[in-house]
Enzyme design. Structure first.
Site, PDB file in Angstrom:
ATOM      1  CG  HIS A 106      19.264   4.557  60.908  1.00  0.00           C
ATOM      2  ND1 HIS A 106      18.077   5.220  60.951  1.00  0.00           N
ATOM      3  CD2 HIS A 106      19.422   4.164  59.625  1.00  0.00           C
ATOM      4  CE1 HIS A 106      17.540   5.244  59.741  1.00  0.00           C
ATOM      5  NE2 HIS A 106      18.332   4.606  58.916  1.00  0.00           N
ATOM      6  CD  GLU A 128      12.124  -3.594  55.974  1.00  0.00           C
ATOM      7  OE1 GLU A 128      10.894  -3.363  55.899  1.00  0.00           O
ATOM      8  OE2 GLU A 128      12.981  -2.789  55.569  1.00  0.00           O
TER       9      GLU A 128
HETATM   10  C1  TPP Z   1      11.022  -0.292  57.285  1.00  0.00           C
HETATM   11  C2  TPP Z   1      12.222   0.363  56.713  1.00  0.00           C
HETATM   12  N1  TPP Z   1      13.016  -0.328  55.881  1.00  0.00           N
HETATM   13  C3  TPP Z   1      14.108   0.238  55.349  1.00  0.00           C
HETATM   14  C4  TPP Z   1      14.423   1.525  55.634  1.00  0.00           C
HETATM   15  C5  TPP Z   1      15.649   2.159  55.017  1.00  0.00           C
HETATM   16  N2  TPP Z   1      15.173   3.112  53.989  1.00  0.00           N
HETATM   17  C6  TPP Z   1      15.015   4.405  54.305  1.00  0.00           C
HETATM   18  S1  TPP Z   1      14.334   5.238  53.059  1.00  0.00           S
HETATM   19  C7  TPP Z   1      14.271   3.889  52.056  1.00  0.00           C
HETATM   20  C8  TPP Z   1      13.710   4.017  50.694  1.00  0.00           C
HETATM   21  C9  TPP Z   1      12.374   4.648  50.701  1.00  0.00           C
HETATM   22  O1  TPP Z   1      11.934   4.886  49.413  1.00  0.00           O
HETATM   23  P1  TPP Z   1      10.572   5.619  49.130  1.00  0.00           P
HETATM   24  O2  TPP Z   1       9.490   5.039  49.964  1.00  0.00           O
HETATM   25  O3  TPP Z   1      10.372   5.634  47.672  1.00  0.00           O
HETATM   26  O4  TPP Z   1      10.803   7.088  49.684  1.00  0.00           O
HETATM   27  P2  TPP Z   1      11.879   8.172  49.217  1.00  0.00           P
HETATM   28  O5  TPP Z   1      13.064   7.971  50.098  1.00  0.00           O
HETATM   29  O6  TPP Z   1      12.160   7.964  47.784  1.00  0.00           O
HETATM   30  O7  TPP Z   1      11.238   9.483  49.504  1.00  0.00           O
HETATM   31  C10 TPP Z   1      14.794   2.789  52.714  1.00  0.00           C
HETATM   32  C11 TPP Z   1      14.926   1.454  52.137  1.00  0.00           C
HETATM   33  C12 TPP Z   1      13.585   2.213  56.529  1.00  0.00           C
HETATM   34  N3  TPP Z   1      13.847   3.492  56.887  1.00  0.00           N
HETATM   35  N4  TPP Z   1      12.499   1.630  57.037  1.00  0.00           N
END
Ligand code: TPP
Ligand code: MG
Lengths: 357, 326
Positions: B129, B60
């Site tokens: 959220h 972000e």
């Molecule tokens: C700072 C932040 N930005 C966006 C989100 C929304 N979000 C939740 S999980 C995710 C993807 C995460 O991907 P990864 O780090 O590969 O973990 P995975 O979910 O695949 O285990 C996003 C964009 C969040 N929770 N926190």
């Protein structure tokens, strides 16, 4: 860790292949039937529990949930390698790791069911709650590790996150400090290939995520994240190093997200179903089961009684969860500060008045 | 004209902006193939190409910071932050850069960016959220803070935000992303920014709200109308800069004012409105100003969120209290 892949090379440590055949002799401590069965049981419980939570979500009995399907070996491997006095800072896809740490099924249900009491762990009192703001946990972990270091405690902070989380500034900031101060921290990255709809190749230009440890000046190791024995071994070694004062390790555990990102997601919009089918061939449970069958006399009835036991444990936890009455609305004022300030007493009374009306 | 939801209206405005202005680019997490987790950017990458609608890494701070650079270059970046809960690391770039680039370069550089984010409670979302922290942004000099309360408002205000020459934080009430449908005319007409809209006339009390709370305010007003109490309902579509004239004009007629927001009370934007009344409209008031807001607690997880969010009953009760002053 000389016999593992360190940085650059894209190979990964693995003891069992997809079929469960030994590709590398197990180190002595791991060639232990009781330990292997314990790991297998934990993975099976996680998978059964995971399916149950999704069923509860589909019927409106629990909120959004992030499934660990296909990634059970990472949490079980790291959780089983940790000592009780170590400290886990989990992300939100850590059902398995939390189970191993002693967070109860009922507590996990409460959390995903929208109740703060689910983060008040009766077991691992110092473990952090699930971290939803992606990446912020890495900075907390180096803070925890700094506290261990300042107090000369032989303890290690273990922090988890996904492939996508390695794009956050917080991740690099934490790696940098961890390396500079040789902090007792282990970073475990679940590289499941996807960050919601974004595949790793569009997330990062690096060949391996383990490479990112180079910028911190400490080892990065790749491990087959679907081989629980390998995860246990690699994290165990990293914990030993950290405990001995030899600093941090970044562990990249390669796995695959077999399910949707969460129950609120529809991966069919962005992901080829053939890719998912291919990855089912690498199922971490099947692999260890095959090995137990051929190498340790695991029988069909052992399997059946394990499944029955898991179901019974889970049904009991769900019943316990469902029997817990919702917290009183005034609970939102509890634990906000150590003592509720006067200004908030008035607001709490206002809520109580509204409730009586 | 066709009937649509608020999130569809956002999508329509984004498509219109992309079609009208080649400098508009849209980016964020999962906004491309996936079309955004709420589908606000659904189909836009397929239609306008991956050079104009693209996914960023999960970062972000980067999203806001790169928007500053792009905007200074004359592009019109429209970036999405997936949820307001993850917007906080952007504040460095918004406060220290976007909102003051024009001022500190004496107009040489400017920053026409839009940062969109869904916000607010009411959908049983996971932890982090559901918060409403619009007041944090309204405190930043040089920024605009815009919040639509309906599909038509979303379409017109978003177009205005994208065309505006200065940075705008555009917060979308996800609770009503799909809850209300409204006719929206895709004629490319923007609505005015910096303007408070009067959505219901009344002479007994002035009732202000924004985002999802406007529906709560309207329901309360309609309920009271059955008893002959007429609330004038104002939609504070732009929190900052605030349209004080419309507020004062309304309160001069009604003599009473109730403000509804789901954000926590202390330092919430309702406090600013009340302060403006105290400064400029005190002598027109017949009753104390009342705020119906979230509590000064952490936004509870979803099992208790309905007790946190202002209800119609609470708004009705607050209006009745102000009416007790003769
Ligand atoms: C700072 C932040 N930005 C966006 C989100 C929304 N979000 C939740 S999980 C995710 C993807 C995460 O991907 P990864 O780090 O590969 O973990 P995975 O979910 O695949 O285990 C996003 C964009 C969040 N929770 N926190
Ligand atoms: Mg991932």
């Amino acid at each position: 860790m000389d016999d593992h892949d360190v940085g650059g090379d894209s190979a990964r440590l693995r003891y069992l292949d997809h079929e469960g055949a030994i590709v590398k002799p197990l180190p002595g401590a791991l060639a232990n039937r009781d330990l292997l069965i314990r790991l297998y049981r934990a993975m099976t419980l996680t998978r059964t529990f995971d399916a149950k939570i999704i069923a509860l979500q589909r019927t409106g009995q629990i909120g959004t949930y992030a499934s660990t399907l296909g990634q059970e070996a990472i949490g079980v491997g790291l959780g089983s390698a940790m000592r009780r006095e170590d400290l886990l800072l989990p992300a939100y896809r850590d059902t398995a790791a939390q189970l191993l740490r002693g967070v109860t099924l009922c507590e996990q249900l409460l959390y995903w069911g929208g109740d703060e009491r689910g983060s008040d762990f009766a077991g691992p009192r110092e473990d952090f709650p699930i971290c939803v703001p992606v990446g912020s946990q890495y900075c907390h972990a180096v803070g925890v590790a700094t506290a261990f270091q300042l107090r000369h405690q032989p303890r290690v902070a273990v922090v988890t996150g996904g492939d996508g989380s390695t794009s956050k500034g917080d991740f690099y900031e934490a790696l940098n400090l961890a390396g500079a101060w040789r902090l007792p921290v282990v970073f475990v990255i679940n590289n499941n290939g996807w960050a919601i709809s974004v595949p790793l190749e569009r997330q990062s230009g690096t060949t391996t995520l383990a490479d990112k440890a180079k910028a911190g000046g400490f080892p990065g190791v790749r491990v087959d994240g679907n081989d629980v024995i390998a995860v246990h071994a690699v994290v165990g070694e990293a914990l030993d190093r950290a405990r001995a004062g030899d600093g941090p390790t970044l562990v990249e555990a390669l796995s695959y997200r077999l399910g949707d990102h969460t129950t609120a997601d529809d991966a069919g919009r962005y992901r080829d179903p053939d890719e998912v089918s291919r990855h089912w061939a690498e199922d971490p449970l099947v692999r260890l089961r095959n090995y137990l069958v051929t190498g340790h006399g695991w029988r069909k009835d052992d399997e059946e009684s394990l499944l029955e036991e898991c179901s019974a444990t889970i049904e009991a936890a769900v019943a316990e969860y469902q029997a817990i009455p919702p917290a009183a609305p005034e609970a939102m004022f509890e634990h906000l500060y150590e003592t509720l300030p006067l200004a908030l007493v008035a607001q709490r009374d206002d809520l109580a008045r509204r409730l009586r009306r | 004209m066709s009937e649509m939801t608020l999130v569809e209206a956002v999508n329509l405005a984004l498509a219109r902006a992309l079609a009208d202005d080649p400098e508009v680019v849209i980016f964020g997490e999962d906004v491309g193939v996936n079309g955004g987790v709420f589908r606000a950017t659904d189909g836009l990458q397929a239609r306008f190409g991956a050079e104009r609608v693209f996914d960023t890494p999960l970062a972000e701070t980067l999203i806001a910071g790169m928007a500053v650079g792009m905007a200074a270059q004359g592009l019109r970046p429209v970036a999405e932050i997936q949820f307001m809960g993850f917007i906080y690391s952007t504040i460095d770039h918004l406060l220290n850069h976007a909102a003051r680039l024009r001022n500190r370069t004496r107009g040489r550089l400017s920053c026409p960016l839009v940062l969109r984010a869904p916000y607010g409670g009411g959908i049983h979302a996971p932890e982090h959220h559901s918060e409403s922290t619009e007041a944090l942004f309204a405190h930043i000099p040089g920024l605009r803070v815009v919040i639509p309360s309906s599909p038509a408002r979303a379409y017109g205000l978003l177009l205005a935000a994208i065309r505006d020459p200065d940075p705008v934080v555009f917060l979308e009430p996800k609770r009503i992303y799909r809850a209300v449908r409204e006719e929206v005319d895709d004629d490319g007409t923007a609505l005015p920014l910096d303007h408070v809209f009067t959505v219901r006339d009344g002479s007994d009390v002035t009732l202000l709200g924004w985002g999802a709370m406007l529906q709560v305010a309207l329901t309360a007003a309609n309920q009271l109308a059955e008893e002959g109490i007429e609330a004038e309902v104002l939609d504070v579509a732009t929190l900052k800069p605030f349209d004080t004239a419309t507020l004062l004009e309304s309160v001069a007629r009604t003599g009473r004012c109730v403000i509804v927001h789901e954000a926590a009370q202390t330092g919430g934007f309702g406090a600013e409105i009340a302060a403006l009344l105290a400064e400029h409209g005190l002598l027109t008031l017949l009753a104390p100003v009342r705020r119906v807001t979230g509590y000064d607690t952490v936004m509870p997880l979803y099992r208790l969120e309905d007790h946190y969010l202002p209800s119609t009953a609470a708004v009705v009760a607050a209006i009745r209290e102000t009416l007790e002053y003769a």
